[in-house]
Design a protein around this motif. Structure first.
Motif, PDB file in Angstrom:
ATOM      1  N   THR A 109       0.799  -1.229   0.000  1.00  0.00           N
ATOM      2  CA  THR A 109       0.000   0.000   0.000  1.00  0.00           C
ATOM      3  C   THR A 109       0.831   1.279   0.000  1.00  0.00           C
ATOM      4  OG1 THR A 109      -0.140  -0.084   2.422  1.00  0.00           O
ATOM      5  CG2 THR A 109      -1.918  -1.123   1.175  1.00  0.00           C
ATOM      6  N   ILE A 110       2.005   1.255   0.658  1.00  0.00           N
ATOM      7  CA  ILE A 110       2.785   2.473   0.814  1.00  0.00           C
ATOM      8  C   ILE A 110       3.778   2.681  -0.330  1.00  0.00           C
ATOM      9  CG2 ILE A 110       4.285   3.799   2.349  1.00  0.00           C
ATOM     10  CD1 ILE A 110       1.471   3.202   3.440  1.00  0.00           C
ATOM     11  N   MET A 113       3.255   5.033  -3.192  1.00  0.00           N
ATOM     12  CA  MET A 113       3.262   6.452  -2.856  1.00  0.00           C
ATOM     13  C   MET A 113       4.668   7.035  -2.856  1.00  0.00           C
ATOM     14  SD  MET A 113       0.703   6.571   0.450  1.00  0.00           S
ATOM     15  CE  MET A 113      -0.764   5.537   0.571  1.00  0.00           C
ATOM     16  N   GLU A 317      -5.565   1.373   4.655  1.00  0.00           N
ATOM     17  CA  GLU A 317      -4.163   1.678   4.928  1.00  0.00           C
ATOM     18  C   GLU A 317      -3.638   2.794   4.025  1.00  0.00           C
ATOM     19  OE1 GLU A 317      -1.992  -0.136   7.576  1.00  0.00           O
ATOM     20  OE2 GLU A 317      -4.096   0.355   7.922  1.00  0.00           O
ATOM     21  N   ARG A 318      -4.029   2.762   2.767  1.00  0.00           N
ATOM     22  CA  ARG A 318      -3.585   3.828   1.855  1.00  0.00           C
ATOM     23  C   ARG A 318      -4.051   5.192   2.366  1.00  0.00           C
ATOM     24  NH1 ARG A 318      -5.475  -0.097  -1.927  1.00  0.00           N
ATOM     25  NH2 ARG A 318      -3.726  -1.171  -2.921  1.00  0.00           N
ATOM     26  N   GLU A 319      -5.291   5.248   2.794  1.00  0.00           N
ATOM     27  CA  GLU A 319      -5.844   6.513   3.280  1.00  0.00           C
ATOM     28  C   GLU A 319      -5.175   6.913   4.593  1.00  0.00           C
ATOM     29  OE1 GLU A 319     -10.186   8.461   4.544  1.00  0.00           O
ATOM     30  OE2 GLU A 319     -10.072   6.456   3.629  1.00  0.00           O
ATOM     31  N   ARG A 320      -4.905   5.937   5.462  1.00  0.00           N
ATOM     32  CA  ARG A 320      -4.359   6.233   6.793  1.00  0.00           C
ATOM     33  C   ARG A 320      -2.961   6.819   6.725  1.00  0.00           C
ATOM     34  NH1 ARG A 320      -2.178   3.116  11.482  1.00  0.00           N
ATOM     35  NH2 ARG A 320      -1.917   1.240  10.219  1.00  0.00           N
ATOM     36  N   ALA A 322      -1.434   8.144   3.835  1.00  0.00           N
ATOM     37  CA  ALA A 322      -1.186   9.096   2.747  1.00  0.00           C
ATOM     38  C   ALA A 322      -0.749  10.452   3.272  1.00  0.00           C
ATOM     39  CB  ALA A 322      -2.428   9.226   1.872  1.00  0.00           C
ATOM     40  N   ASP A 323      -1.383  10.932   4.326  1.00  0.00           N
ATOM     41  CA  ASP A 323      -1.054  12.253   4.860  1.00  0.00           C
ATOM     42  C   ASP A 323       0.358  12.281   5.436  1.00  0.00           C
ATOM     43  OD1 ASP A 323      -1.681  15.009   5.866  1.00  0.00           O
ATOM     44  OD2 ASP A 323      -1.462  14.023   7.802  1.00  0.00           O
ATOM     45  N   VAL A 325       2.940  10.320   4.631  1.00  0.00           N
ATOM     46  CA  VAL A 325       3.902  10.231   3.538  1.00  0.00           C
ATOM     47  C   VAL A 325       4.048  11.572   2.833  1.00  0.00           C
ATOM     48  CG1 VAL A 325       4.334   9.186   1.268  1.00  0.00           C
ATOM     49  CG2 VAL A 325       3.591   7.746   3.184  1.00  0.00           C
ATOM     50  N   ALA A 326       2.937  12.235   2.582  1.00  0.00           N
ATOM     51  CA  ALA A 326       2.985  13.529   1.892  1.00  0.00           C
ATOM     52  C   ALA A 326       3.613  14.613   2.767  1.00  0.00           C
ATOM     53  CB  ALA A 326       1.566  13.943   1.485  1.00  0.00           C
TER      54      ALA A 326
END
Length: 333
Positions: A109-110, A113, A317-320, A322-323, A325-326
């Protein structure tokens, strides 16, 4: 002219008939193939180095999975690039079920990104088969660090900005994200040292070359031996194995959660009946006391999930993350 048109029409009808026969044959042979699968050894790719949580889990389920499938299951460690090498190896494999993947959820998932040029899309090219274990991360320090609890450790880091190093199994791994989450929430500065797997990172924490790390489990035996100090658990709940150790949320960092799921994946296109057989093998393995004991030795907990729950978990997990990582600008090549 009329006879030529009739001939062309007949040819088209013949081609349609052959195509229909082909589709019927495929529809008939696919379930037959799935019923006879496996007829040879199955390869289980582990996309992290030997000695890490993924490798330990793979070797734990190996006997029961081989017994259930009736064929040997052969482990191949393909570490590197945060798990991407093993994922690419699996995606390129034939869609016949003879190549499977055991991976952390973070690599699935990560990684998309943070890696800009992946030759695959995990959401498209991999089929989640079965969840195995929820891996927790444990904040551990070398005994030379003068801190007995999280508050003292944060004070120590603030007094030494940029001078303290922590290790992880690689960029984007759950221990790495836990480290960055900790830095962000605690307002501290430390240097990240990525490794090609948990085992080499652990070696350098135990030797004192690194001052701390977020352990996905293999380091707990060193905690028990007094070679590492366990300060907190990076999970929403306390660990059943260490009930007296507080969570980071309890230690002044509310909402801290760096858990990740490890599970089995197959190349997209593997027949559903084959996926079901593998799921059955994993379910049986997770009923074995020997397997549960190994999961517990990692400080982890078994992940009993339906296949839909496992599939849906990836979007969560992608949503959790994402912030996070960005916000830290996490990128890897």
């Amino acid at each position: 002219m009329k006879s030529q048109k009739q001939a062309n029409a007949a040819r088209r009808q013949g081609l349609k008939a052959l195509s229909a026969l082909g589709l019927c044959a495929m529809a008939w042979t696919t379930p037959v193939m799935a019923q006879s699968w496996p007829e040879k050894p199955v390869r289980l790719v582990v996309n992290f180095a030997p000695g890490g949580a993924a490798d330990v889990l793979a070797r734990a389920i190996l006997p029961q999975l081989s017994q259930t499938l009736g064929q040997p299951v052969v482990i191949e460690n393909k570490p590197g690039a945060g798990g991407n090498i093993g994922i690419a190896e699996t995606v390129r494999a034939s869609k016949d079920g003879y190549t499977l993947l055991l991976s952390s959820g973070g690599a699935i998932t990560i990684n998309p990104m943070i890696y800009g040029k992946l030759p695959y899309d995990p959401a498209r090219d991999l089929t989640p088969v079965a969840a195995m274990a929820r891996i927790h991360v444990y904040l551990e320090t070398h005994p030379s660090v003068p801190a007995k609890n999280v508050a003292e450790f944060i004070q120590y880091l603030k007094a030494n900005p940029g001078k303290i190093s922590y290790g992880s199994p690689g960029q984007g791994s759950s221990p790495h994200l836990a480290g960055e989450m900790f830095k962000r929430m605690a307002g501290v500065d430390a240097v990240h040292a990525p490794y090609r797997g948990a085992a080499p990172a652990l070696n350098d924490v135990v030797s004192g070359q690194l001052q701390y790390w977020f352990d996905p489990g293999p380091g707990l035996k060193h905690v028990d031996a007094g070679k590492l100090r366990l300060l907190a658990v990076g999970s929403p709940k306390r660990s059943p194995q260490y009930p007296n150790v507080p969570t980071l949320a309890e230690s002044g960092l509310p909402g801290f959660d760096a858990d990740t799921l490890f599970g089995i994946y197959a190349p997209t296109g593997v027949p559903d009946a084959v996926v079901a057989k593998v799921r059955d093998g994993i379910a049986r393995a997770l009923e074995q006391k020997a397997v549960l004991d190994i999961i517990a030795s990692l400080g982890a907990t078994p992940a009993a999930m339906t296949r839909k729950q496992f599939v849906d978990h990836h979007a969560i997990e992608r949503e959790r993350f994402a912030d996070l990582v960005a916000s830290i600008g996490l990128k890897a090549e």
